[in-house]
Scaffold this motif. Structure first.
Motif, mmCIF file in Angstrom:
data_model
loop_
_atom_site.group_PDB
_atom_site.id
_atom_site.type_symbol
_atom_site.label_atom_id
_atom_site.label_comp_id
_atom_site.label_asym_id
_atom_site.label_seq_id
_atom_site.Cartn_x
_atom_site.Cartn_y
_atom_site.Cartn_z
ATOM 1 N N TYR A 40 0.843 -1.189 0.000
ATOM 2 C CA TYR A 40 0.000 0.000 0.000
ATOM 3 C C TYR A 40 0.875 1.235 0.000
ATOM 4 O O TYR A 40 1.827 1.343 0.761
ATOM 5 N N HIS A 41 0.540 2.149 -0.883
ATOM 6 C CA HIS A 41 1.135 3.474 -0.862
ATOM 7 C C HIS A 41 -0.019 4.462 -0.856
ATOM 8 O O HIS A 41 -1.090 4.197 -1.398
ATOM 9 N N SER A 42 0.184 5.562 -0.229
ATOM 10 C CA SER A 42 -0.874 6.551 -0.072
ATOM 11 C C SER A 42 -1.385 6.999 -1.446
ATOM 12 O O SER A 42 -0.609 7.235 -2.365
ATOM 13 N N ILE A 43 -2.706 7.077 -1.567
ATOM 14 C CA ILE A 43 -3.307 7.559 -2.808
ATOM 15 C C ILE A 43 -4.237 8.730 -2.493
ATOM 16 O O ILE A 43 -4.730 8.852 -1.379
ATOM 17 N N GLU A 44 -4.434 9.563 -3.475
ATOM 18 C CA GLU A 44 -5.395 10.647 -3.349
ATOM 19 C C GLU A 44 -6.681 10.101 -3.956
ATOM 20 O O GLU A 44 -6.884 10.120 -5.164
ATOM 21 N N LEU A 45 -7.525 9.521 -3.099
ATOM 22 C CA LEU A 45 -8.693 8.768 -3.520
ATOM 23 C C LEU A 45 -9.647 9.585 -4.388
ATOM 24 O O LEU A 45 -10.115 9.103 -5.423
ATOM 25 N N ASN A 46 -9.943 10.818 -3.994
ATOM 26 C CA ASN A 46 -10.883 11.624 -4.782
ATOM 27 C C ASN A 46 -10.352 11.898 -6.184
ATOM 28 O O ASN A 46 -11.112 11.924 -7.152
ATOM 29 N N LEU A 70 -7.735 1.818 6.522
ATOM 30 C CA LEU A 70 -6.761 0.795 6.196
ATOM 31 C C LEU A 70 -6.408 0.067 7.479
ATOM 32 O O LEU A 70 -6.068 0.702 8.486
ATOM 33 N N TYR A 71 -6.526 -1.260 7.486
ATOM 34 C CA TYR A 71 -6.159 -2.019 8.668
ATOM 35 C C TYR A 71 -5.631 -3.385 8.275
ATOM 36 O O TYR A 71 -5.973 -3.879 7.191
ATOM 37 N N PRO A 72 -4.775 -3.978 9.111
ATOM 38 C CA PRO A 72 -4.117 -3.383 10.267
ATOM 39 C C PRO A 72 -3.179 -2.256 9.827
ATOM 40 O O PRO A 72 -2.995 -2.027 8.642
ATOM 41 N N GLU A 73 -2.573 -1.586 10.788
ATOM 42 C CA GLU A 73 -1.748 -0.420 10.485
ATOM 43 C C GLU A 73 -0.480 -0.764 9.715
ATOM 44 O O GLU A 73 0.097 0.087 9.057
ATOM 45 N N SER A 74 -0.019 -2.006 9.794
ATOM 46 C CA SER A 74 1.172 -2.413 9.060
ATOM 47 C C SER A 74 1.026 -3.876 8.660
ATOM 48 O O SER A 74 0.093 -4.553 9.070
ATOM 49 N N GLY A 75 1.944 -4.337 7.853
ATOM 50 C CA GLY A 75 1.924 -5.729 7.423
ATOM 51 C C GLY A 75 1.886 -5.842 5.917
ATOM 52 O O GLY A 75 1.661 -4.859 5.206
ATOM 53 N N GLN A 110 -0.179 -7.970 4.210
ATOM 54 C CA GLN A 110 -1.563 -8.149 3.769
ATOM 55 C C GLN A 110 -2.443 -7.227 4.603
ATOM 56 O O GLN A 110 -2.500 -7.359 5.822
ATOM 57 N N ARG A 111 -3.107 -6.294 3.919
ATOM 58 C CA ARG A 111 -3.928 -5.316 4.621
ATOM 59 C C ARG A 111 -5.281 -5.198 3.931
ATOM 60 O O ARG A 111 -5.456 -5.598 2.792
ATOM 61 N N ILE A 112 -6.224 -4.624 4.645
ATOM 62 C CA ILE A 112 -7.578 -4.402 4.121
ATOM 63 C C ILE A 112 -7.771 -2.901 3.916
ATOM 64 O O ILE A 112 -7.550 -2.103 4.819
ATOM 65 N N LEU A 113 -8.213 -2.546 2.721
ATOM 66 C CA LEU A 113 -8.552 -1.166 2.387
ATOM 67 C C LEU A 113 -10.069 -1.114 2.275
ATOM 68 O O LEU A 113 -10.664 -1.766 1.425
ATOM 69 N N ASP A 114 -10.687 -0.375 3.175
ATOM 70 C CA ASP A 114 -12.149 -0.261 3.245
ATOM 71 C C ASP A 114 -12.533 1.143 2.797
ATOM 72 O O ASP A 114 -12.202 2.124 3.453
ATOM 73 N N ILE A 115 -13.215 1.224 1.666
ATOM 74 C CA ILE A 115 -13.615 2.523 1.104
ATOM 75 C C ILE A 115 -15.128 2.641 1.182
ATOM 76 O O ILE A 115 -15.850 1.811 0.630
ATOM 77 N N LYS A 116 -15.599 3.675 1.877
ATOM 78 C CA LYS A 116 -17.034 3.939 1.953
ATOM 79 C C LYS A 116 -17.352 5.071 0.979
ATOM 80 O O LYS A 116 -16.696 6.100 0.963
#
Length: 171
Positions: A19-25, A49-54, A56-62
């Motif tokens: 994961y790298h930071s993205i500008e979602l909008n 984004l969870y967990p905070e590191s690792g 394999q992570r989950i990106l939850d977009i509402k």
């Protein structure tokens, strides 16, 4: 992301390996610019984004829309019908340039171009031009782009500045 926006989903959950930071909008706007056929409104977004590191992570977009998915789908259907009507006015025996000019002149007749007051309004979309006769440059460019594509003329939305404000055209 594109499929979720096309269906007007309220949530998108992704498993990511890096994961790298993205500008979602900005990412969402790029998708909507490429697909005026379903770009009726830009949803408000919240990203977790969870967990905070690792690895394999989950990106939850509402995704929160002003209008319901059913309302947006109905508007999309109306847009499709209006584009079909507009394009059917011109025969395939005309040149692309002739069709492009005639559609532009027909679409512009009676459309009030200004900046819509509400960010949730459908008036700054192709729907605003085709069904409400009201839009900003974004909606007009979207509607024209849809009409050109329906005629088989390659077209894409481009953005820039005009008099210091965001403005949209078709290329």
């Amino acid at each position: 992301m594109e499929a979720a926006l096309e269906r007007y989903d309220s949530r998108l959950v992704l498993r990511v390996g890096s994961y790298h930071s993205i500008e979602l909008n900005g990412e969402i706007q790029q998708i909507l610019d490429a697909h005026p056929e379903f770009a009726l409104e830009q949803p408000e977004t919240v990203m977790d984004l969870y967990p905070e590191s690792g690895t394999q992570r989950i990106l939850d977009i509402k995704l929160t829309y002003f209008n319901t998915p059913e309302e947006l789908s109905a508007c999309r259907e109306t847009m499709g019908e209006r584009i079909e009507q507009l394009v059917s006015l011109y025969g395939s025996s005309n040149s692309d340039l002739t069709n492009a000019r005639r559609i532009y002149q027909n679409m512009g007749r009676g459309v009030m171009l200004d900046q819509p007051e509400s960010s949730g309004a459908l008036s700054d979309s192709a729907y605003g031009v085709l069904a409400e006769d009201h839009s900003g440059s974004y909606g007009f460019a979207q509607a024209y782009c849809l009409a050109m594509r329906a005629c088989g003329i390659p077209c894409e939305l481009i953005s820039g500045q005009k008099s210091g404000a965001a403005h949209y055209w078709c290329m």
